[in-house]
Design a protein around this motif. Sequence first.
Motif, mmCIF file in Angstrom:
data_model
loop_
_atom_site.group_PDB
_atom_site.id
_atom_site.type_symbol
_atom_site.label_atom_id
_atom_site.label_comp_id
_atom_site.label_asym_id
_atom_site.label_seq_id
_atom_site.Cartn_x
_atom_site.Cartn_y
_atom_site.Cartn_z
ATOM 1 N N TYR A 11 22.044 50.487 99.861
ATOM 2 C CA TYR A 11 21.072 49.617 100.106
ATOM 3 C C TYR A 11 20.522 48.948 98.945
ATOM 4 N N LYS A 13 22.340 48.248 96.354
ATOM 5 C CA LYS A 13 23.605 47.581 96.056
ATOM 6 C C LYS A 13 23.332 46.131 96.716
ATOM 7 N N LEU A 14 23.228 46.247 98.184
ATOM 8 C CA LEU A 14 22.899 45.088 99.102
ATOM 9 C C LEU A 14 21.512 44.309 98.489
ATOM 10 N N ASN A 15 20.639 44.796 97.958
ATOM 11 C CA ASN A 15 19.178 44.208 97.484
ATOM 12 C C ASN A 15 19.922 43.299 96.192
ATOM 13 N N ARG B 113 15.194 41.841 108.668
ATOM 14 C CA ARG B 113 16.325 42.221 107.741
ATOM 15 C C ARG B 113 16.718 43.681 108.061
ATOM 16 N N ARG B 116 16.085 50.420 105.048
ATOM 17 C CA ARG B 116 16.847 51.500 104.387
ATOM 18 C C ARG B 116 17.482 52.496 105.455
ATOM 19 N N VAL B 119 20.632 51.157 107.076
ATOM 20 C CA VAL B 119 21.783 51.153 106.017
ATOM 21 C C VAL B 119 22.267 52.654 106.048
ATOM 22 N N ASP B 120 21.143 53.487 105.869
ATOM 23 C CA ASP B 120 21.568 55.017 105.854
ATOM 24 C C ASP B 120 22.368 55.113 107.235
#
Lengths: 359, 257
Positions: A11, A13-15, B113, B116, B119-120
């Motif tokens: 997360y 890294k994406l940011n 978007r 977190r 993404v997790d």
Amino acid sequence: MFLGGRYLDIYKKLNEDKIKIFFLFLILMFFLFITIFASLNMGAMKISFLQILKIVIGKIFSKQELLSEIKSNVTAVVWEIRLPRILCSILVGAGLATSGVIFQAILQNPLADPYTVGVSTGASFGASLIIFLNISYGLCLPISLGAMIFAGLTLAAVIIIAGRGVSWESSDLIMAGIIVSSFFSSGISLLKLLSGENVSAIVFWLMGSFSSKSWKDVFFISPMIFFGIALTMFNAQSLNIMTLGDDNAKALGVNASLTRLICLIIGSLLSAFCVCVCGIIGFVGLIVPHLLRYRLSADNKILIPFSALSGALLLCIADNITRTLASGEIPVGILTTLIGGPFFVYIFIKRKKTGGVSI
Amino acid sequence: MNDIVLRAEGISFSYDKAPFIDDLSFCIKKGEMISILGENGSGKTTLMHILSGALKPKGGRVLFEEKDIFGISLKQRAKKIAAVYQNTKTNFPFSCFEIVSMGIYPHKAPFERMNRADVDFITKIMKLTRTYCFCNKKITELSGGERQRVILAKALVQKPELLFLDEAVSNLDIASRIRFISLLKKICEENNMTVIMIVHDLSSAFEYSHKIMAMKNGRMLYFDESKKLINEEFFKSVFGVKADIYSNDRFFIHSIC
């Protein structure tokens, strides 16, 4: 077992990537502005940067006191001749590159370009027809009108031919494009033949050039270019998903056929408007998206704005070269293809050597 | 009644005049894992396209949770039904993480978007399907089997209640295939997901699926619990092959009838 250490926090890294991309965009934007100013300085008449700055600021904010100290012919050269031409090249570069992204995405082919579907050939035919009529019968019809009408007709023909079945397959579109395109190519050849010794007017127009572009041209294409890029951005995520194929896209809730049709219309209009203003300019729409896709990101949300910006920058620089280096002016379309062709061969061979998947 | 997730009511389909699939009716319960077997060209893929809503049947209805599947919008459907079709190819160098995260798309509003938690979740699925090591690799650089695993991970990220797999595990090596199918079975049991898959590997079909559907010439020959179908007659009528059956529900196929 999992390379946990290397990507501890995806997360984050994406940011970080997003911030990097944003800064890169700002840097490119800055370069574009620098290029515009440098371009205003180039040309037969020597005009200092200070004068240019005064003219541009004076004109934009209508401050007469800044303009009054500069000769009116200098002001005219900068504001009426150089600036519209530069802006035209920027807008067309952005439009062609965006159109290239669209066609590569909807045709699922990284080697497609704005001219693949043949709409630009239709537009060229329309323009050639008007030039022919104007010369032969002493008329004064606007060239862009003919180009737009025939671009529309071509698009309709492609949609009818390719859309016969239930769905919009990319191979059908390419096929329809080839048919329509070759038809209009022959039409152009016929017009050239018929126009006899006046053939040079058509030939020069088709070669693609920004000479004698005025504010009228800038205002003619800018709404379409901005609107087209915005609409494409709106469809960027759907275009990303369509890379998995139509069936998979549908399973992810994307109506691939409809998106393809909408984007086909946007991409065709973008390229048709560009052809209207400056004829055929090759390779910008192919190389810019293609290179950025492998160097930067395949994500259309990133690819579209970066392609537009890089296309603008590239065509502006290319136009400067044709404008200043050659003693007699060579059309920019010739330059982009002359440089673009070998360059493309180079990246093609290099990618094959490094063992990556070739195209 | 509530535990029926998919119901086919007299569906029929034809590519030209002659009916190809004719009047098929059956129900599929929640949490079941179903394998569709049959020869090439027996109508498995056509049936799966109809059941997953990709192809409209010429007659009959497909009901998903008692609602006509064609009455549900594509996006709503994608929130609950995922499908992986055979031969997914792509020409564009997306990273594997980007491909897998496309699975989250149906659950997001336009331009929303990833947060977190998303993404997790994607990371978790990638670890479970052993695709995490490809995270930053380009999809175009992977082998066919590896690419297929990435696409399968994408389908799981969709959090489907119903998952269709059309020969999607066929080009995985045997260990990856067993690993993936047993992972699916675990998700089926824990999250009440339903899986309908077309497979050619009979041993994993019989080993892992609750029920087997056998197709031949567009007709459904068998649809029953897999244990009940392990007999010589089944292999003979469906595939035209001879099989030896052993006492512990094991079989060995050795020749053509």
